[in-house]
Design an enzyme around this catalytic site. Sequence first.
Site, short mmCIF file in Angstrom:
data_model
loop_
_atom_site.label_atom_id
_atom_site.label_comp_id
_atom_site.label_asym_id
_atom_site.label_seq_id
_atom_site.Cartn_x
_atom_site.Cartn_y
_atom_site.Cartn_z
N HIS A 64 0.86 -1.19 0.00
CA HIS A 64 0.00 0.00 0.00
C HIS A 64 0.89 1.24 0.00
O HIS A 64 1.45 1.61 1.03
CB HIS A 64 -0.90 0.00 1.24
CG HIS A 64 -1.79 1.19 1.35
ND1 HIS A 64 -3.15 1.11 1.28
CD2 HIS A 64 -1.53 2.50 1.56
CE1 HIS A 64 -3.69 2.31 1.44
NE2 HIS A 64 -2.72 3.18 1.60
N HIS A 66 1.69 5.20 -2.39
CA HIS A 66 1.17 6.16 -3.37
C HIS A 66 2.27 6.49 -4.38
O HIS A 66 2.95 7.51 -4.27
CB HIS A 66 0.66 7.41 -2.66
CG HIS A 66 -0.45 7.12 -1.72
ND1 HIS A 66 -1.78 7.10 -2.12
CD2 HIS A 66 -0.46 6.79 -0.40
CE1 HIS A 66 -2.55 6.79 -1.08
NE2 HIS A 66 -1.76 6.60 -0.03
N GLY A 71 -1.46 13.47 -1.16
CA GLY A 71 -1.65 14.78 -0.57
C GLY A 71 -2.67 15.61 -1.32
O GLY A 71 -3.55 15.09 -2.00
N GLY A 72 -2.50 16.92 -1.23
CA GLY A 72 -3.43 17.85 -1.86
C GLY A 72 -4.45 18.44 -0.92
O GLY A 72 -5.19 19.36 -1.28
N GLU A 73 -4.51 17.91 0.32
CA GLU A 73 -5.52 18.40 1.27
C GLU A 73 -5.28 19.84 1.70
O GLU A 73 -6.16 20.49 2.24
CB GLU A 73 -5.59 17.50 2.51
CG GLU A 73 -6.16 16.12 2.26
CD GLU A 73 -5.08 15.09 2.02
OE1 GLU A 73 -3.96 15.47 1.60
OE2 GLU A 73 -5.33 13.89 2.25
N ARG A 166 -12.92 12.66 4.98
CA ARG A 166 -12.64 12.76 3.54
C ARG A 166 -13.30 11.64 2.74
O ARG A 166 -13.18 11.61 1.51
CB ARG A 166 -11.12 12.73 3.30
CG ARG A 166 -10.38 13.93 3.89
CD ARG A 166 -8.89 13.67 3.95
NE ARG A 166 -8.57 12.63 4.94
CZ ARG A 166 -7.34 12.16 5.16
NH1 ARG A 166 -6.33 12.62 4.45
NH2 ARG A 166 -7.14 11.23 6.07
N HIS A 198 -9.11 2.13 3.69
CA HIS A 198 -8.48 3.17 4.51
C HIS A 198 -9.36 3.42 5.72
O HIS A 198 -10.53 3.80 5.58
CB HIS A 198 -8.33 4.46 3.68
CG HIS A 198 -8.09 5.69 4.49
ND1 HIS A 198 -6.85 6.28 4.60
CD2 HIS A 198 -8.94 6.46 5.23
CE1 HIS A 198 -6.94 7.36 5.38
NE2 HIS A 198 -8.20 7.48 5.76
N ARG A 230 -3.89 3.43 14.50
CA ARG A 230 -4.12 4.85 14.81
C ARG A 230 -4.22 5.11 16.31
O ARG A 230 -3.79 6.15 16.80
CB ARG A 230 -5.38 5.35 14.12
CG ARG A 230 -5.25 5.49 12.62
CD ARG A 230 -6.42 6.25 12.03
NE ARG A 230 -6.38 6.26 10.58
CZ ARG A 230 -5.69 7.13 9.85
NH1 ARG A 230 -4.96 8.05 10.45
NH2 ARG A 230 -5.73 7.06 8.53
N ASP A 288 2.67 3.22 3.13
CA ASP A 288 1.88 4.41 2.78
C ASP A 288 2.79 5.49 2.20
O ASP A 288 2.47 6.68 2.24
CB ASP A 288 1.11 4.95 3.98
CG ASP A 288 -0.14 5.73 3.59
OD1 ASP A 288 -0.66 5.50 2.49
OD2 ASP A 288 -0.60 6.58 4.38
#
Length: 386
Positions: A64, A66, A71-73, A166, A198, A230, A288
Site C-alpha cells: 500500500h 502512493h 496529498g493535496g488536502e 474525507r 483506509h 491509529r 503508505d
Amino acid sequence: MYIIKNIDIYAPAALGRKDILVGGTQILAIEESLEALVSSLPRGRVRVIDGSGSIAIPGLVDNHLHITGGGGEGGFTSRTPEMEFSRIAAAGVTSVVGTLGTDASTRSMNNLLAKVKALREQGISAWCYSGNYQLPLRTVTGNLTDDIVLIEEIIGAGEVAIADHRSSQPSPAELTRLASQARVGGLLSGKAGTLNIHVGAGTEGISLLEEAVAGSEIPRTQFVPTHMGRDQALLNQGISWALAGGYVDFTACTVQQFLDEGEIRCSSALNMLLDNGVPLDRISFSSDAGGSLPDFNEQGEYQGMTVGSCTSLLDEVRLAVHVEGLDLPTALAPVTENPAKRLKLQGKGRLQAGNDADLVILDQQSLKPLQVFARGTLISEGGADS
C-alpha cells in the site's frame, strides 16, 4: 549470474548459513555450499559475493503506497510528487502495490497504471488497486470487475475510505457491493481481488466492515483494513477482526506528533497482536509512502503535512527486533511472506529455489540494506537513509 556465499538466510524462516545461486530472474539454488559449482563455471561467467557478516532476506513487499504521489488536502502546493524508483529500491522494496487516495481529480487511474508499467520497466515488480477514497470508484474500464479481470496489473480495489471526514460516508451495503465486485474479478482472473480499506480517525473504526460481513455472504478476508494502529481502540478492533479470521494491515510511516497523540507503531502493534493470540499470517505492514501525513485540527482544518517513505518498513523490522525483542523471522513476515501470500503474488515474499530472485543483503548488526536484487538484477547498493 551471482553466487552469494556464506550468508545467513532468513527466508523469512531461519535457514542458517548457506550459499545462494541467482541466474536469470530466479533463485536457482540454496545449498550448504556451491563451491564445486563456482569452480566448474568459466571465469567471468559468475560474480561471487562474500556474504560473511551479512543476512539475506526476501525483497520487501509494500502492499500500500502512493507511487504517483498523494496529498493535496492543503491545496495544490501540498500535492506530493511521484515516487522515484531509486528511493524504492534503496529501501529494499522489490514489489509494490500502488493506490490512489483522497485526490482522484488531479490524479487518475490511467496515471497510476502508467506508473506501475514504468516501475516494471525500471526493474521492480508492481501492481495497483483500482479506485480511490470516495464512491463511486474511479476505474479504468468503468467497471471494477472488468478492471481486475482484463488488466493484468490491477489486482484488487481501493483504497476506499471509512471513518474519515474525507470519505464519501459509504454504507455497509455499498461496501459489500464493492467487495463482491472485487471478489468476482479475483475469481475470474486468479487474483486476490481484495478491497483495501483506509480506516480514518473516526471513533466508529471498522464497525462498518463488521456490519458488511454480518449482513452478507462476503467473507471478512475480502476486506483488508489498513492504518489499524491509529490508536488503542482501533487496534483492539483489529485484534477482534483478525481473531475472527480477517487480515489487518499497519502503516509504517508516522511522525512523532501522531505517536504522541496515541498512534501505535507497527512493531509494537505486532507484539500486541501476537500476545493476544492473533496468527502471524494475518498481519502485514505497508509504508503508505508517497502519500502525505496530513495534520488536521479538531475543526477538520488542514495544518500541514509530512511525506511518507519506503524506508519506514525496514525501520519497523529493526524496531521489532531491537526494541520489541521479536525474532527476525517474525519481524520479517509482515513485510514479505504475509502480503505476498494474501495478494497471490507468485514467486514473491520467500527465498527458495524457483522463486523470483528478489532479495536484500543486510548488515548483520544494523539490519540496514547493503545490496538489493530484483528479479536477479542488482538494483541498489549502499542502502537508503532512514
